[in-house]
Design a protein around this motif. Structure first.
Motif, PDB file in Angstrom:
ATOM      1  N   ALA A 170       2.951  19.458   5.731  1.00  0.00           N
ATOM      2  CA  ALA A 170       4.192  19.221   6.475  1.00  0.00           C
ATOM      3  C   ALA A 170       4.326  17.752   6.860  1.00  0.00           C
TER       4      ALA A 170
ATOM      5  N   ALA B 119       8.751  20.207   3.938  1.00  0.00           N
ATOM      6  CA  ALA B 119       8.096  19.928   5.211  1.00  0.00           C
ATOM      7  C   ALA B 119       8.299  21.083   6.184  1.00  0.00           C
TER       8      ALA B 119
ATOM      9  N   SER C  19       6.324  24.207   5.023  1.00  0.00           N
ATOM     10  CA  SER C  19       4.889  23.998   5.276  1.00  0.00           C
ATOM     11  C   SER C  19       4.559  24.171   6.751  1.00  0.00           C
ATOM     12  N   GLU C  20       5.404  23.610   7.604  1.00  0.00           N
ATOM     13  CA  GLU C  20       5.157  23.704   9.051  1.00  0.00           C
ATOM     14  C   GLU C  20       5.315  25.130   9.554  1.00  0.00           C
TER      15      GLU C  20
ATOM     16  N   TRP D  64      13.864  18.999  11.162  1.00  0.00           N
ATOM     17  CA  TRP D  64      12.541  19.595  10.952  1.00  0.00           C
ATOM     18  C   TRP D  64      12.157  20.494  12.131  1.00  0.00           C
TER      19      TRP D  64
ATOM     20  N   GLU E 246       2.824  15.180   5.467  1.00  0.00           N
ATOM     21  CA  GLU E 246       2.958  14.367   4.253  1.00  0.00           C
ATOM     22  C   GLU E 246       4.400  14.405   3.741  1.00  0.00           C
ATOM     23  N   PHE E 247       4.983  15.605   3.691  1.00  0.00           N
ATOM     24  CA  PHE E 247       6.378  15.713   3.246  1.00  0.00           C
ATOM     25  C   PHE E 247       7.328  14.997   4.210  1.00  0.00           C
ATOM     26  N   LEU E 248       7.082  15.135   5.503  1.00  0.00           N
ATOM     27  CA  LEU E 248       7.932  14.458   6.477  1.00  0.00           C
ATOM     28  C   LEU E 248       7.818  12.939   6.338  1.00  0.00           C
TER      29      LEU E 248
END
Length: 106
Positions: free
Chosen positions: A41, A8, A11-12, A62, A43-45
């Motif tokens: 990000a 996450a 990705s972010e 995060w 989706e993973f979070l």
């Protein structure tokens, strides 16, 4: 769970750096990375939260790691300046996240 959180964050950070490189969404390739990166990000979070990590801890890690990485990438690769005061602020943010993580373990 921590692997998903790391994904996450990566990705972010990728999406945020790409947003800078997209020059206001006028460049297509970086713009695609922005959209895909932020979608990944979140989706993973969401997966991290579903796996049971407390939202305060997940979001703090995060956000703080993301901010620190983006600031470092900006300073190291994008020609942005960073003062010692800003470095100290980043260290304080990271210390706060560590305190949240340690506090949630008990």
């Amino acid at each position: 769970m921590y692997l998903l959180l790391a994904l996450a964050i990566v990705s972010e950070v990728t999406a945020t750096v790409a947003r800078k490189l997209s020059e206001g969404f006028t460049r297509w390739l970086p713009s695609i990375f922005v959209v895909v990166g932020y979608a990944a990000a979140f989706e993973f979070l969401a997966s991290v939260l579903k796996a049971g990590m407390p939202i305060g801890v997940a979001y703090a890690v995060w956000a703080a790691v993301g901010v620190a990485l983006v600031a470092l990438i900006g300073a190291l690769f994008l020609g942005e300046s960073m003062t010692w005061l800003q470095v100290g602020g980043l260290l304080l943010v990271i210390a706060g996240v560590v305190a949240l993580e340690l506090g949630s373990a008990h």
